[in-house]
Scaffold this motif. Structure first.
Motif, mmCIF file in Angstrom:
data_model
loop_
_atom_site.group_PDB
_atom_site.id
_atom_site.type_symbol
_atom_site.label_atom_id
_atom_site.label_comp_id
_atom_site.label_asym_id
_atom_site.label_seq_id
_atom_site.Cartn_x
_atom_site.Cartn_y
_atom_site.Cartn_z
ATOM 1 N N LEU A 81 -36.756 22.637 54.668
ATOM 2 C CA LEU A 81 -35.688 22.768 53.678
ATOM 3 C C LEU A 81 -35.433 24.236 53.353
ATOM 4 O O LEU A 81 -34.291 24.662 53.192
ATOM 5 C CB LEU A 81 -36.054 21.998 52.401
ATOM 6 C CG LEU A 81 -35.936 20.476 52.514
ATOM 7 C CD1 LEU A 81 -36.468 19.800 51.266
ATOM 8 C CD2 LEU A 81 -34.479 20.065 52.774
ATOM 9 N N LYS A 82 -36.522 25.027 53.277
ATOM 10 C CA LYS A 82 -36.387 26.466 53.044
ATOM 11 C C LYS A 82 -35.592 27.109 54.176
ATOM 12 O O LYS A 82 -34.701 27.931 53.973
ATOM 13 C CB LYS A 82 -37.776 27.117 52.981
ATOM 14 C CG LYS A 82 -38.439 27.030 51.628
ATOM 15 C CD LYS A 82 -38.631 28.432 51.063
ATOM 16 C CE LYS A 82 -38.530 28.413 49.560
ATOM 17 N NZ LYS A 82 -39.517 27.521 48.928
ATOM 18 N N MET A 83 -35.938 26.691 55.420
ATOM 19 C CA MET A 83 -35.352 27.312 56.599
ATOM 20 C C MET A 83 -33.853 27.045 56.710
ATOM 21 O O MET A 83 -33.111 27.841 57.270
ATOM 22 C CB MET A 83 -36.050 26.800 57.863
ATOM 23 C CG MET A 83 -37.367 27.476 58.152
ATOM 24 S SD MET A 83 -37.197 29.260 58.228
ATOM 25 C CE MET A 83 -38.203 29.757 56.860
ATOM 26 N N LEU A 84 -33.407 25.893 56.159
ATOM 27 C CA LEU A 84 -31.991 25.544 56.244
ATOM 28 C C LEU A 84 -31.127 26.613 55.580
ATOM 29 O O LEU A 84 -30.013 26.888 56.003
ATOM 30 C CB LEU A 84 -31.743 24.200 55.559
ATOM 31 C CG LEU A 84 -32.017 22.957 56.389
ATOM 32 C CD1 LEU A 84 -31.685 21.719 55.588
ATOM 33 C CD2 LEU A 84 -31.230 22.972 57.691
ATOM 34 N N ASP A 85 -31.669 27.199 54.502
ATOM 35 C CA ASP A 85 -30.886 28.169 53.738
ATOM 36 C C ASP A 85 -31.116 29.608 54.179
ATOM 37 O O ASP A 85 -30.474 30.517 53.681
ATOM 38 C CB ASP A 85 -31.235 28.054 52.237
ATOM 39 C CG ASP A 85 -30.979 26.656 51.738
ATOM 40 O OD1 ASP A 85 -30.079 26.005 52.297
ATOM 41 O OD2 ASP A 85 -31.706 26.192 50.829
ATOM 42 N N SER A 86 -32.076 29.826 55.083
ATOM 43 C CA SER A 86 -32.414 31.208 55.434
ATOM 44 C C SER A 86 -31.477 31.738 56.517
ATOM 45 O O SER A 86 -30.697 30.999 57.123
ATOM 46 C CB SER A 86 -33.857 31.287 55.906
ATOM 47 O OG SER A 86 -33.984 30.537 57.077
ATOM 48 N N SER A 87 -31.580 33.051 56.749
ATOM 49 C CA SER A 87 -30.686 33.682 57.713
ATOM 50 C C SER A 87 -31.035 33.247 59.144
ATOM 51 O O SER A 87 -32.143 32.770 59.406
ATOM 52 C CB SER A 87 -30.823 35.202 57.609
ATOM 53 O OG SER A 87 -32.101 35.575 58.067
ATOM 54 N N VAL A 88 -30.086 33.423 60.040
ATOM 55 C CA VAL A 88 -30.274 32.977 61.427
ATOM 56 C C VAL A 88 -31.484 33.654 62.051
ATOM 57 O O VAL A 88 -32.243 33.055 62.806
ATOM 58 C CB VAL A 88 -29.015 33.286 62.259
ATOM 59 C CG1 VAL A 88 -29.222 32.847 63.699
ATOM 60 C CG2 VAL A 88 -27.805 32.592 61.661
ATOM 61 N N LYS A 89 -31.685 34.939 61.683
ATOM 62 C CA LYS A 89 -32.765 35.707 62.295
ATOM 63 C C LYS A 89 -34.140 35.142 61.911
ATOM 64 O O LYS A 89 -34.959 34.810 62.772
ATOM 65 C CB LYS A 89 -32.657 37.174 61.855
ATOM 66 C CG LYS A 89 -33.353 38.114 62.795
ATOM 67 C CD LYS A 89 -33.099 39.560 62.373
ATOM 68 C CE LYS A 89 -34.124 40.480 62.990
ATOM 69 N NZ LYS A 89 -34.136 41.775 62.318
ATOM 70 N N THR A 90 -34.396 35.013 60.606
ATOM 71 C CA THR A 90 -35.687 34.455 60.185
ATOM 72 C C THR A 90 -35.869 33.056 60.755
ATOM 73 O O THR A 90 -36.963 32.699 61.179
ATOM 74 C CB THR A 90 -35.796 34.328 58.640
ATOM 75 O OG1 THR A 90 -34.489 34.327 58.096
ATOM 76 C CG2 THR A 90 -36.635 35.411 58.047
ATOM 77 N N ARG A 91 -34.775 32.310 60.744
ATOM 78 C CA ARG A 91 -34.869 30.949 61.235
ATOM 79 C C ARG A 91 -35.349 30.920 62.682
ATOM 80 O O ARG A 91 -36.267 30.188 63.034
ATOM 81 C CB ARG A 91 -33.504 30.272 61.113
ATOM 82 C CG ARG A 91 -33.587 28.771 61.200
ATOM 83 C CD ARG A 91 -32.225 28.160 61.242
ATOM 84 N NE ARG A 91 -31.433 28.455 60.034
ATOM 85 C CZ ARG A 91 -30.143 28.170 59.924
ATOM 86 N NH1 ARG A 91 -29.496 27.617 60.933
ATOM 87 N NH2 ARG A 91 -29.491 28.444 58.824
ATOM 88 N N SER A 92 -34.749 31.754 63.525
ATOM 89 C CA SER A 92 -35.141 31.693 64.933
ATOM 90 C C SER A 92 -36.571 32.189 65.134
ATOM 91 O O SER A 92 -37.293 31.683 65.996
ATOM 92 C CB SER A 92 -34.161 32.473 65.812
ATOM 93 O OG SER A 92 -34.059 33.787 65.357
ATOM 94 N N ILE A 93 -36.994 33.146 64.301
ATOM 95 C CA ILE A 93 -38.394 33.599 64.413
ATOM 96 C C ILE A 93 -39.340 32.460 64.033
ATOM 97 O O ILE A 93 -40.270 32.126 64.772
ATOM 98 C CB ILE A 93 -38.654 34.823 63.503
ATOM 99 C CG1 ILE A 93 -37.929 36.040 64.077
ATOM 100 C CG2 ILE A 93 -40.154 35.103 63.411
ATOM 101 C CD1 ILE A 93 -37.990 37.256 63.203
ATOM 102 N N VAL A 94 -39.080 31.840 62.879
ATOM 103 C CA VAL A 94 -39.964 30.777 62.407
ATOM 104 C C VAL A 94 -39.999 29.618 63.392
ATOM 105 O O VAL A 94 -41.069 29.111 63.756
ATOM 106 C CB VAL A 94 -39.529 30.287 61.008
ATOM 107 C CG1 VAL A 94 -40.296 29.028 60.615
ATOM 108 C CG2 VAL A 94 -39.753 31.374 59.979
ATOM 109 N N ILE A 95 -38.817 29.212 63.864
ATOM 110 C CA ILE A 95 -38.796 28.103 64.822
ATOM 111 C C ILE A 95 -39.532 28.478 66.099
ATOM 112 O O ILE A 95 -40.312 27.691 66.643
ATOM 113 C CB ILE A 95 -37.340 27.692 65.140
ATOM 114 C CG1 ILE A 95 -36.706 27.100 63.871
ATOM 115 C CG2 ILE A 95 -37.308 26.649 66.249
ATOM 116 C CD1 ILE A 95 -35.245 26.788 64.033
#
Lengths: 306, 215
Positions: free
Chosen positions: B32-46
């Protein structure tokens, strides 16, 4: 409509989980934490033959009758190498092992102390009935290993090693050293990295030689799992297998309860335990009786061979 | 000497369902946190989680051992060789796969939910609850994925749990122990039970979930 079904599913799942949790908690968790628990690390050969369970169960009843103390044992079946590591870490407080060089190493570092030598038997060299390396004609264990090496080099024989620093593996490496040979990396020298029983079954299936403790071998023969693998060489001089009990000196084990249990275990194993080994495990293990001196000096010799 | 399959099964289900629930909740929060985060952080976390999916469970088991053994940072908790140690370890094992599966479902459903909110003129703050309600059936399948990952893993149960009979022995450690003493037949029986459980639990629930989702 959709939501209703969903809620029903959710409730069912939650109920089932809660029910299972309650049942398990009552039956399997709480009784364990109410009495004192000691972690025991043991070599697999004692576990495989059932000796460790038998001894500890008997000891527990004996202790309860004598002192009214209730103790639970958590038995961790590992190879001697891993068992000693657990003792050194204090993860287990009492250990049953049979690897003199490793035991000596940990003892000289002050990580473990010996309680006693409590049983012994022999390692044996087993192999296929056809015996291509002529191990059965060998004069002793070292000669047998030389024969296996020579036959292996000619592509006639294979050898399966435990390769896991267990007591058996440590002895095997000693024998290669005594023979002045190094089979490491040879095509015919296979490492199972598994317990003794699996290694024996592997040797059976491959028609290979291996070194084994007598107990595990005989218990598999009794179960009818080994058809081709036969005893080719016994050599009490080189192949004595000494089982000892150690207590961890880790501060995490130095509480009065553990010392009390260890002390009582020693008393039990010096008398009743010896009788139990004699009566129920004759042929697999020998009680120490009055051969303590002999075994201790054999242990010393073995511990310095590594 | 050997435990009954019934005891092993109950203990296994209890431990792995708790572990799966833990990892599911944790994964849902992160997703749920990741849905709202920027594309960059999202791709790192994923990317990190995708890389972690394949980590051998033995490594997680060793990690748990190092954390929990008496001299370790969490040694004072005395959790080594207890069911709780297995539960924590297995939830770590199941976390990456739970996260990836949950995140994918949420992301797929989000556009639809946004359109729905616009079309119905609902306030924006309803988005999250509506999203969860819409995706609930498929989220069940995410929970089941982590459950089957937890119940089928061996490394953590053996190293952090110890496979102690009557206490921390679960189906997988029983298979390993019985195999190590050459009792292949009994080991296979336990293996069949393990497969049967995962099927019995997963297939009906998945069918239910799909029916609801399709309706």
């Amino acid at each position: 409509m959709k939501l209703k079904i969903l809620i029903v599913i959710a409730i069912i799942i939650a109920l089932v989980l809660a029910l299972i949790g309650v049942v398990v908690k009552q039956n399997y968790i709480s009784e364990r934490t109410s009495s004192f628990r000691v972690n025991i690390a043991t070599t697999t050969s004692l576990y495989q033959t059932g000796l460790i369970n038998d001894l500890l169960e008997n000891f527990r009843d004996w202790l309860r009758n004598q002192t009214g103390v209730n103790v639970e044992f958590s038995i961790l079946a590992k190879g001697s190498g891993e068992a000693l590591r657990l003792l050194a870490d204090g993860s287990a407080c009492i250990g049953f092992t049979h690897a003199p060089p490793l035991e000596y190493q940990y003892m000289s570092q002050g990580l473990i102390e010996r309680l006693m030598i409590f049983a012994y038997n022999e390692f044996i060299i087993v192999g296929p009935r056809s015996d291509p390396a002529k191990v059965s004609e060998a004069s002793d264990a070292v000669d047998a290993f030389k024969r296996i090496y020579a036959a292996g080099e000619k592509g006639l024989a294979k050898f399966v090693s435990r390769g896991d620093m267990s007591g058996t593996n440590v002895r095997e490496l000693q024998l290669w050293k005594l023979a002045g040979l190094n089979p490491e990396g040879e095509q015919w020298y296979l490492k199972s990295s598994q317990g003794m029983a699996q290694t024996l079954l592997m040797a059976e299936n491959l028609g290979a030689y291996t070194l084994t403790d007598k107990g595990t071998y005989l218990s598999l023969v009794k179960q009818g799992r080994l058809r081709d693998l036969t005893v080719l060489l016994e050599d009490p001089k080189h192949l004595l297998n000494v089982y000892s009990i150690y207590i961890s000196t880790s501060p995490y084990c130095s509480n009065p309860e553990v010392y009390f249990i260890a002390l009582k275990l020693k008393i039990y194993l010096s008398h009743e335990g010896q009788e139990l080994i004699e009566s129920r495990y004759s042929g697999l293990f020998n009680p120490v009786d009055d051969r303590e001196e002999m075994l201790l000096s054999a242990w010393k010799t073995l511990s310095r061979l590594g | 000497m050997t435990e009954s399959i019934y005891d092993l099964t109950l203990r296994s289900i209890y431990i792995s369902s708790t572990a799966a629930a833990l990892s599911f909740i944790l994964a849902l929060i992160i997703a749920l946190k990741m849905l709202d985060s920027s594309v960059k952080t999202r791709s790192i976390v994923i990317g990190v989680f995708e890389a972690l999916v394949g980590v051998p469970t033995t490594v997680v088991g060793l990690l748990m051992y190092i954390l929990l053994y008496p001299r370790g940072p969490l040694g004072v908790l005395r959790l080594l060789y207890t069911p709780i140690a297995i539960i924590i370890g297995e939830s770590l094992v199941a976390l990456p796969i739970a996260f990836i599966s949950i995140f994918r479902h949420l992301q797929n459903a989000r556009d639809n939910v946004r359109e729905l909110i616009l079309a119905l003129g609902l306030p924006r703050k309803n988005e999250r609850s509506l999203l969860l309600r819409e995706t609930a059936p498929v989220l069940i399948s995410s929970y089941l994925t982590s459950f089957s990952r937890a119940i089928g893993e061996l490394g953590v149960a053996l190293i952090a749990g110890g496979g102690i009979e009557g206490y921390t022995n679960v189906l997988t450690t029983a298979i390993a122990l019985q195999t190590s003493i050459g009792n292949y037949e009994y080991a296979i029986q336990i293996g069949c039970v393990l497969i049967a459980i995962t099927m019995l639990i997963i297939i009906p629930l998945r069918m239910l979930g799909e029916r609801v989702y399709g309706a």
